[in-house]
Design an enzyme around this catalytic site. Structure first.
Site: not given
Length: 272
Positions: A177, A208, A210-213
């Site tokens: 990412k 932003t 929580g983007t990765g989860c």
């Protein structure tokens, strides 16, 4: 008439008391994709928009019992892992998922959006040697790439080296990412031979959390729905980009992405 259950997706992660990341984000994402979300809670955090004030991991036997309960009775079509905190939890989860018979999306969570550590330093090697080898897709951000492999990415040209280094640790696919790099956000998906680049507009929105989860859960949901890995990532990328654009303020810090942005847009359209 007999109703048929939708595809089944399990998240193994930590609970976010603020509702923006972790188990809560995962289940919202799964609902938004029309799959049935299930959860194994590996840790509990005291967390809000300003950061993580503390976390407490569950005993390995409690995590194993939750896994056994779901897998022995209900089953899964895909699994997503997030915050696992300790060597014992990483090894427990990896051991069980090795025999789950379903694709596994590993988000190797090492630090929160606010910079708070969520993985014991001693557990990094367990992620490398036990968890990543059972992953269908690993989704590290650039900080996690450096933590796991020692490869530091400073521009998009370095993402292929990062992907090769992560792939060498055992996952079938590595998704690097690159959202924290300057310029147009780009992610790189690599399986050792094939390479796919995913781009998206950069939205001027600081909310932003929580983007990765959310991305990892969206990938798992799309895999459960029958997509192959490149298509699942493409669909997940589209979903999370919309969620980032719709992210909203919460508390006095960084707010969450909006997991229900599609449903909200559809509702607004129906009212107009």
């Amino acid at each position: 008439m007999t109703n048929i259950a939708p595809p089944l997706v399990l998240t193994v992660a930590g609970s976010d008391s603020g509702g923006g990341a972790g188990i809560q984000a995962d289940l919202k994402t799964m609902l938004a994709h029309g799959v049935h979300g299930m959860s194994v809670i590996a840790a509990v955090t005291a967390q809000n928009s300003r950061g993580v004030q503390g976390y407490w991991e569950l005993p390995p036997e409690a995590v194993r019992a939750q896994l056994d309960s779901v897998l022995s009775d209900i089953g899964v079509h895909a699994v997503k892992t997030g915050m696992l905190a300790s060597t014992a939890l990483v090894e427990t989860v990896a051991e069980v998922l090795a025999g789950a018979g379903a694709p596994v999306v590993v988000d190797p969570v090492g630090v929160s959006k606010h910079g708070d550590a969520l993985l014991e330093p001693s557990a990094v090697d367990a992620v490398r040697t036990a968890l990543l080898p059972v992953a269908t897709v690993a989704t590290p951000n650039l900080w996690e790439v450096e933590q796991l492999t020692g490869v530091k990415v400073v521009d998009e040209a370095g993402m292929r080296e990062a992907a090769e280094a992560v792939k060498a640790l055992g996952p079938r696919w590595a998704l690097i990412k690159g959202g924290h790099l300057p310029g147009e956000p780009a992610d790189l998906l690599f399986d050792g031979t094939r390479e796919y680049r995913f781009t998206a507009p950069r939205h001027d929105n600081r909310h932003t959390h929580g983007t990765g989860c959310t991305l990892a859960s969206a990938i798992a949901s799309n895999l459960a729905l029958g997509a192959d890995v490149p298509d699942a990532v493409a669909r997940a990328k589209e979903y999370v980009t919309g969620a980032i654009a719709a992210g909203f303020p919460l508390g006095t810090g960084i707010g969450p992405v909006d997991h229900g942005w599609r449903q909200r847009a559809a509702l607004d359209q129906s009212r107009s």
